[in-house]
Design a protein around this motif. Sequence first.
Motif, PDB file in Angstrom:
ATOM      1  N   ALA A 143       0.828  -1.210   0.000  1.00 16.38           N
ATOM      2  CA  ALA A 143       0.000   0.000   0.000  1.00 16.38           C
ATOM      3  C   ALA A 143       0.861   1.258   0.000  1.00 16.38           C
ATOM      4  O   ALA A 143       0.568   2.220  -0.721  1.00 16.38           O
ATOM      5  CB  ALA A 143      -0.936  -0.015   1.206  1.00 16.38           C
ATOM      6  N   LEU A 144       1.934   1.270   0.784  1.00 12.38           N
ATOM      7  CA  LEU A 144       2.780   2.462   0.862  1.00 12.38           C
ATOM      8  C   LEU A 144       3.538   2.701  -0.443  1.00 12.38           C
ATOM      9  O   LEU A 144       3.733   3.853  -0.859  1.00 12.38           O
ATOM     10  CB  LEU A 144       3.756   2.325   2.028  1.00 12.38           C
ATOM     11  N   ILE A 145       3.969   1.621  -1.094  1.00 13.72           N
ATOM     12  CA  ILE A 145       4.648   1.784  -2.389  1.00 13.72           C
ATOM     13  C   ILE A 145       3.699   2.385  -3.417  1.00 13.72           C
ATOM     14  O   ILE A 145       4.048   3.320  -4.152  1.00 13.72           O
ATOM     15  CB  ILE A 145       5.196   0.427  -2.871  1.00 13.72           C
ATOM     16  N   THR A 146       2.481   1.839  -3.484  1.00 10.00           N
ATOM     17  CA  THR A 146       1.517   2.395  -4.449  1.00 10.00           C
ATOM     18  C   THR A 146       1.070   3.790  -4.033  1.00 10.00           C
ATOM     19  O   THR A 146       0.717   4.607  -4.895  1.00 10.00           O
ATOM     20  CB  THR A 146       0.309   1.459  -4.575  1.00 10.00           C
ATOM     21  N   ALA A 147       1.102   4.114  -2.728  1.00  3.84           N
ATOM     22  CA  ALA A 147       0.789   5.473  -2.276  1.00  3.84           C
ATOM     23  C   ALA A 147       1.829   6.455  -2.803  1.00  3.84           C
ATOM     24  O   ALA A 147       1.491   7.581  -3.197  1.00  3.84           O
ATOM     25  CB  ALA A 147       0.723   5.527  -0.754  1.00  3.84           C
ATOM     26  N   ALA A 149      -5.707   2.548  -2.649  1.00  9.19           N
ATOM     27  CA  ALA A 149      -6.925   2.630  -1.848  1.00  9.19           C
ATOM     28  C   ALA A 149      -7.403   1.250  -1.436  1.00  9.19           C
ATOM     29  O   ALA A 149      -7.767   1.021  -0.270  1.00  9.19           O
ATOM     30  CB  ALA A 149      -8.009   3.369  -2.633  1.00  9.19           C
ATOM     31  N   TYR A 150      -7.421   0.312  -2.366  1.00 12.42           N
ATOM     32  CA  TYR A 150      -7.933  -1.028  -2.059  1.00 12.42           C
ATOM     33  C   TYR A 150      -7.011  -1.753  -1.088  1.00 12.42           C
ATOM     34  O   TYR A 150      -7.484  -2.405  -0.138  1.00 12.42           O
ATOM     35  CB  TYR A 150      -8.084  -1.815  -3.360  1.00 12.42           C
ATOM     36  N   ALA A 151      -5.690  -1.674  -1.302  1.00 11.44           N
ATOM     37  CA  ALA A 151      -4.757  -2.352  -0.403  1.00 11.44           C
ATOM     38  C   ALA A 151      -4.833  -1.781   1.003  1.00 11.44           C
ATOM     39  O   ALA A 151      -4.745  -2.526   1.993  1.00 11.44           O
ATOM     40  CB  ALA A 151      -3.331  -2.238  -0.944  1.00 11.44           C
TER      41      ALA A 151
END
Length: 336
Positions: free
Chosen positions: A161-165, A197-199
Amino acid sequence: MTPPKGHRLPLLDGLRGVAAIMVMLHHEGPLHGTVWPLPRAYLAVDFFFMLSGLVLTPAFEPRLRKDLSPTRFLIQRFARLWPVLAVGVLIGGAAALLRGGEHLWPLILLASLLLLPWPRSVGGLYRLDGPQWSIGYELLANALHAGLLVRLSDRAVLGFALITAAIMAWQIAHFGEAAMGDTTANWWGGFARVAWAYALGVWLGRRLKATPAIGRWWLLAALPLPLTLGLLPFLPLARDWGDGLAVFVLLPMALWLGARVALPAMAARCCGWLGALSYPLYAIHGPLLVIGAHLTRQLPEAAQPLARIAVLLAILLLAQALALSPLARGLRLKRS
């Protein structure tokens, strides 16, 4: 007070319905050359993605780890979402006939029913039912969940999630806003948008049982989501900074508080009604607004404001009828 039970989260149901209504109002104004005071309502889509991850995690992860295959899970998700979406697409086909000038509409209709985008033009990925784009990305997120996230530890899901953020933050700076993924110009931005968002929703969903419910719901519910979708444009922030604040702070706060709040019984019933209304409303409002705008413009100017209100009420009533119909429960699939 009624705490959240099972996989039902009453306050989040209510917030989802309010967000769907805000999205409808956000799309209505530009069709008439006016602007409703909800210019950031597109951020409701990020809330929907987070909410989907949070709700589906306790409902399906135990089964995905036991006896539910990823393929079967995706078939169930498609069967749940497609019937009401197909109604919206068919209404969009009727709207295309009404407007005229679209000789390829039968092919576009077929592509839309198959959830295939139509990238041969400038504008939205889906010509007949604009909001359909987010349903496609959500199904991709469901595939990611069943194929990868369910296998990861909590720490690994948070890391993902943090990487995709971080990617999402760069995209917001690049586009100048968080509205991405819905057009041929920014379609690639939707992958990080839904993944973050989903993760995050999945990571939070794994923590629901470990955190007790809290009360005084009216104090908590009154802040994050209305601030994000209604008041955010009035803060002294540039659009990209405001959208970043919403996507990374305010919407996760609204999601978590909404998941933990206990409601009085009457409020829980009202929120349940809003939650049932939300998906049908989201799936059908786009093409109905187009038809309504076309018909409204045929009326005398003095009658048009009342006609616009009537169209909005008619959309709400049709969405309510769909919410009560078997279509809202999706296609019934036998267990294999």
